[in-house]
Scaffold this motif. Structure first.
Motif, PDB file in Angstrom:
ATOM      1  N   ARG A 137       1.743   4.685  -7.532  1.00  0.00           N
ATOM      2  CA  ARG A 137       1.618   3.552  -6.419  1.00  0.00           C
ATOM      3  C   ARG A 137       2.593   3.161  -6.476  1.00  0.00           C
ATOM      4  NH1 ARG A 137      -3.019  -0.925  -7.089  1.00  0.00           N
ATOM      5  NH2 ARG A 137      -1.426  -2.001  -5.586  1.00  0.00           N
ATOM      6  N   SER A 138       2.917   2.546  -4.604  1.00  0.00           N
ATOM      7  CA  SER A 138       3.847   1.566  -4.867  1.00  0.00           C
ATOM      8  C   SER A 138       4.007   0.596  -3.774  1.00  0.00           C
ATOM      9  CB  SER A 138       5.079   2.404  -3.569  1.00  0.00           C
ATOM     10  OG  SER A 138       6.141   1.866  -3.739  1.00  0.00           O
ATOM     11  N   ASP A 139       3.864  -0.422  -4.547  1.00  0.00           N
ATOM     12  CA  ASP A 139       3.820  -1.975  -3.424  1.00  0.00           C
ATOM     13  C   ASP A 139       5.398  -1.824  -3.036  1.00  0.00           C
ATOM     14  OD1 ASP A 139       1.371  -1.963  -4.967  1.00  0.00           O
ATOM     15  OD2 ASP A 139       2.472  -3.150  -6.902  1.00  0.00           O
ATOM     16  N   HIS A 140       5.608  -1.372  -2.318  1.00  0.00           N
ATOM     17  CA  HIS A 140       6.635  -2.063  -1.692  1.00  0.00           C
ATOM     18  C   HIS A 140       6.316  -2.051  -0.270  1.00  0.00           C
ATOM     19  CE1 HIS A 140      11.288  -1.724  -0.912  1.00  0.00           C
ATOM     20  NE2 HIS A 140      10.808  -1.136  -0.122  1.00  0.00           N
ATOM     21  N   PHE A 141       7.412  -3.049   0.488  1.00  0.00           N
ATOM     22  CA  PHE A 141       7.608  -3.210   1.446  1.00  0.00           C
ATOM     23  C   PHE A 141       8.982  -2.854   2.158  1.00  0.00           C
ATOM     24  CE2 PHE A 141       3.392  -5.547   0.435  1.00  0.00           C
ATOM     25  CZ  PHE A 141       3.260  -5.180   1.896  1.00  0.00           C
ATOM     26  N   CYS A 142       9.268  -2.351   3.250  1.00  0.00           N
ATOM     27  CA  CYS A 142      10.240  -2.143   3.775  1.00  0.00           C
ATOM     28  C   CYS A 142      11.618  -2.597   4.030  1.00  0.00           C
ATOM     29  CB  CYS A 142      10.014  -1.307   4.938  1.00  0.00           C
ATOM     30  SG  CYS A 142       9.218   0.797   4.649  1.00  0.00           S
ATOM     31  N   ARG A 143      11.973  -2.315   3.462  1.00  0.00           N
ATOM     32  CA  ARG A 143      13.361  -3.710   3.976  1.00  0.00           C
ATOM     33  C   ARG A 143      15.291  -3.036   3.801  1.00  0.00           C
ATOM     34  NH1 ARG A 143      17.153  -5.150   0.904  1.00  0.00           N
ATOM     35  NH2 ARG A 143      17.723  -4.685  -1.994  1.00  0.00           N
ATOM     36  N   LEU A 144      15.945  -4.119   4.730  1.00  0.00           N
ATOM     37  CA  LEU A 144      16.562  -3.736   5.402  1.00  0.00           C
ATOM     38  C   LEU A 144      17.908  -3.636   4.156  1.00  0.00           C
ATOM     39  CD1 LEU A 144      18.058  -2.672   7.953  1.00  0.00           C
ATOM     40  CD2 LEU A 144      19.232  -4.726   8.543  1.00  0.00           C
ATOM     41  N   LEU A 145      19.347  -2.951   4.126  1.00  0.00           N
ATOM     42  CA  LEU A 145      20.102  -2.710   3.434  1.00  0.00           C
ATOM     43  C   LEU A 145      20.681  -4.136   3.613  1.00  0.00           C
ATOM     44  CD1 LEU A 145      22.097  -1.684   0.925  1.00  0.00           C
ATOM     45  CD2 LEU A 145      23.244  -0.529   2.933  1.00  0.00           C
TER      46      LEU A 145
END
Length: 239
Positions: A65-73
């Motif tokens: 599972r992934s708990d990631h939230f998309c972010r910008l470099l």
């Protein structure tokens, strides 16, 4: 053991890079590595959102599972992370242009995940996007996993294996061994459930097996074992 910080980068941080982040985190748990892993995007399309539903579906198929939230470099990422890992050649080239535009002089730590292929080969990882079918996500999963394994091996790290039964098959095998020992078998063999540290072996013949001196560093009171490079390769290949 050297601590590493890894950042996987794709275009929208919705498909391939969060998948790579989750796969690498899982491999680290299984090999007792304590690295920091994250992923980021070159575009603002998905900032603050969860990864794409097909990415999450494929991860669930493998018990992940992934708990990631998309972010910008960000510019700070180039100074903070030891490796900035592009998911394909197009992303790699844009990362170099992005760094040049932001006056980042040292880009030696910007690499391509595809550079870590099996047997020295550089596979072209499937370019994932929301328009791709589920089959493409499934195929990319195995490509990414193989490259992550090779990346770990390329760092010449010490891999530790914990001998903890994790499936019903393991429990059945241990029960079978206990039954055999009740009929006079020794409890000191490497396959005994009472031998918490089972040494890996180098076999010279069917009747002559000697323990690997590097991997047999554990004690009977320990449930973990440090593997030599060759045995670490075999262990990692089975994950």
């Amino acid at each position: 053991m050297t601590f590493k910080k890894l950042l996987f980068v794709c275009m929208g941080n919705s498909c391939s890079s969060p998948m790579a982040e989750t796969i690498m985190q899982t491999l680290m748990v299984k090999t007792s590595l304590y690295w920091e892993v994250d992923s980021a995007a070159l575009r603002t399309w998905n900032i603050g959102r969860r990864p794409h539903k097909l990415c999450l579906k494929v991860l669930r198929e493998h018990g992940l599972r992934s708990d990631h939230f998309c972010r910008l470099l960000t510019v700070q990422d180039f100074y903070y992370f030891d490796y900035i890992i592009a998911m394909n050649e197009h992303i790699f080239k844009e990362l170099l242009l992005w760094a040049d535009a932001n006056r980042i002089l040292d880009t030696s730590h910007v690499i391509m995940l595809g550079a870590y292929g099996k047997n020295g080969k550089s596979p072209t990882i499937i370019d994932l996007s929301p328009a791709r079918k589920l089959k493409a996500f499934r195929n990319a999963y195995y490509q990414i996993k193989d490259c992550c394994k090779e990346l770990i091996l390329g760092e010449q790290v010490s891999i530790v294996r914990y001998n903890v039964p994790s499936t019903d098959d393991d429990d059945e095998e241990n029960a079978y061994q206990v039954k055999n020992m009740s009929h006079g078998d020794s409890t000191e063999g490497p396959d005994s459930p009472y031998s918490l540290v089972a040494p890996c072996h180098k076999s010279s013949s069917k009747n002559s097996v000697s323990p690997c001196s590097v991997c047999s560093v554990g004690t009977p009171q320990s449930n973990k074992k440090k593997l030599c490079h060759k045995c670490g390769q075999k262990f990692l290949a089975q994950l």
